[in-house]
Enzyme design. Structure first.
Site, PDB file in Angstrom:
ATOM      1  N   ASP A 164       1.213  -1.036   0.237  1.00 19.73           N
ATOM      2  CA  ASP A 164       0.256  -0.110   0.057  1.00 19.73           C
ATOM      3  C   ASP A 164       1.172   1.337   0.131  1.00 19.73           C
ATOM      4  O   ASP A 164       2.254   1.422  -0.183  1.00 19.73           O
ATOM      5  CB  ASP A 164      -1.247   0.293   1.133  1.00 19.73           C
ATOM      6  CG  ASP A 164      -0.367   0.197   2.510  1.00 19.73           C
ATOM      7  OD1 ASP A 164       0.978   0.046   2.352  1.00 19.73           O
ATOM      8  OD2 ASP A 164      -0.598   0.250   3.342  1.00 19.73           O
TER       9      ASP A 164
ATOM     10  N   CYS B  30       2.952  -3.443   4.201  1.00 18.21           N
ATOM     11  CA  CYS B  30       1.920  -2.313   4.734  1.00 18.21           C
ATOM     12  C   CYS B  30       3.487  -1.088   5.675  1.00 18.21           C
ATOM     13  O   CYS B  30       4.581  -1.542   5.783  1.00 18.21           O
ATOM     14  CB  CYS B  30       0.428  -2.124   4.803  1.00 18.21           C
ATOM     15  SG  CYS B  30       0.557  -3.155   6.082  1.00 18.21           S
TER      16      CYS B  30
ATOM     17  N   THR C 298       2.862  -1.255   8.649  1.00 16.21           N
ATOM     18  CA  THR C 298       3.101  -2.438   9.797  1.00 16.21           C
ATOM     19  C   THR C 298       3.099  -4.160   9.190  1.00 16.21           C
ATOM     20  O   THR C 298       3.929  -4.308  10.340  1.00 16.21           O
ATOM     21  CB  THR C 298       1.676  -1.909  11.300  1.00 16.21           C
ATOM     22  OG1 THR C 298       1.005  -2.780  10.116  1.00 16.21           O
ATOM     23  CG2 THR C 298       1.878  -0.756  11.496  1.00 16.21           C
TER      24      THR C 298
ATOM     25  N   HIS D 226      10.570 -23.760   8.633  1.00 11.47           N
ATOM     26  CA  HIS D 226       9.400 -24.739   9.765  1.00 11.47           C
ATOM     27  C   HIS D 226       8.333 -24.527   9.352  1.00 11.47           C
ATOM     28  O   HIS D 226       6.938 -25.176   9.276  1.00 11.47           O
ATOM     29  CB  HIS D 226       9.866 -24.141  10.730  1.00 11.47           C
ATOM     30  CG  HIS D 226      10.883 -24.172  12.427  1.00 11.47           C
ATOM     31  ND1 HIS D 226      10.934 -24.166  13.199  1.00 11.47           N
ATOM     32  CD2 HIS D 226      11.940 -24.783  11.467  1.00 11.47           C
ATOM     33  CE1 HIS D 226      12.166 -24.288  13.677  1.00 11.47           C
ATOM     34  NE2 HIS D 226      12.393 -24.978  12.419  1.00 11.47           N
TER      35      HIS D 226
ATOM     36  N   HIS E  34       8.126 -31.023  10.444  1.00 12.64           N
ATOM     37  CA  HIS E  34       7.476 -29.763  10.053  1.00 12.64           C
ATOM     38  C   HIS E  34       5.819 -29.860   9.302  1.00 12.64           C
ATOM     39  O   HIS E  34       5.647 -29.622   9.576  1.00 12.64           O
ATOM     40  CB  HIS E  34       8.374 -28.975   9.871  1.00 12.64           C
ATOM     41  CG  HIS E  34       9.038 -28.573  10.923  1.00 12.64           C
ATOM     42  ND1 HIS E  34       9.226 -27.491  11.943  1.00 12.64           N
ATOM     43  CD2 HIS E  34      10.692 -28.558  10.952  1.00 12.64           C
ATOM     44  CE1 HIS E  34       9.985 -27.906  12.856  1.00 12.64           C
ATOM     45  NE2 HIS E  34      11.219 -28.492  11.337  1.00 12.64           N
TER      46      HIS E  34
HETATM   47  C1  RB5 Z   1      -2.521   2.665   6.831  1.00 16.17           C
HETATM   48  O1  RB5 Z   1      -2.158   4.069   7.777  1.00 16.17           O
HETATM   49  C2  RB5 Z   1      -1.901   1.407   7.759  1.00 16.17           C
HETATM   50  O2  RB5 Z   1      -3.195   1.170   8.401  1.00 16.17           O
HETATM   51  C3  RB5 Z   1      -1.694   0.339   6.528  1.00 16.17           C
HETATM   52  O3  RB5 Z   1      -0.428   0.958   5.716  1.00 16.17           O
HETATM   53  C4  RB5 Z   1      -1.389  -0.806   7.805  1.00 16.17           C
HETATM   54  O4  RB5 Z   1      -0.280  -0.612   8.402  1.00 16.17           O
HETATM   55  C5  RB5 Z   1      -1.302  -1.806   8.126  1.00 16.17           C
HETATM   56  O5  RB5 Z   1      -2.222  -3.043   8.891  1.00 16.17           O
END
Ligand code: RB5
Length: 148
Positions: free
Chosen positions: A8, A65, A67, A98, A133
């Site tokens: 994203d 993304c 996080t 694994h 595994h």
């Molecule tokens: C976008 O602001 C953020 O929510 C997305 O990149 C991600 O971290 C979602 O889990």
């Protein structure tokens, strides 16, 4: 090996870094974007990547993304996907050996490009160990097929 990659708006820098790594490693890849100046919704990228992996159209997927959390949650909804959210090199190796993970998720607001590159290189080049595994991974697949 063929890899599909997407991010994203929060993961575009690391996505570019991993694309250059795959070019260096002579790994064939498909880039599904985003090329976005405005925010997009991570499921719109995670689900197409996950479907390509689950269908066998490609071997592996990489999702980035902010996080890595949203991407990994969405990808793991697709049957046949084993997506791991990874931010260290030990786990990158372990999850291939694994868990035979077929999608790697990372978060650009958590780690820098250098570490992301090291993680991706390990994840792309480490084989599944099989053996004990295999039985464990098969139990996940067996559970999945009960939900048609
Ligand atoms: C976008 O602001 C953020 O929510 C997305 O990149 C991600 O971290 C979602 O889990």
């Amino acid at each position: 090996m063929k890899v599909v990659i997407a991010s994203d708006h929060g993961g575009m820098n690391i996505r570019k870094e991993i694309i250059s790594l795959m070019a260096e490693l002579n790994i064939e890849y498909v880039d599904l974007g985003c090329e976005c100046n405005t925010p997009v919704d991570y499921p719109d990228y995670a689900i197409p990547v996950a479907e390509k992996v689950a269908s066998g159209e490609v071997d592996r997927g990489i999702l980035i993304c902010g996080t890595g959390i949203g991407m990994s949650i969405a990808a793991n909804k697709v049957k046949g996907v084993r997506c791991a959210l990874i931010h260290d090199t030990f786990s990158a190796k372990a999850t291939r050996e694994h868990n035979n993970t077929n999608i790697l998720a990372m978060g650009e607001r958590i780690i820098g490009s250098g570490l992301a590159r090291d993680i991706a290189k390990i994840w792309l080049t480490t084989p599944f160990e099989g053996g004990r595994h295999e039985n464990r991974v098969n139990k996940i697949t067996a559970y999945e097929v009960t939900f048609e």
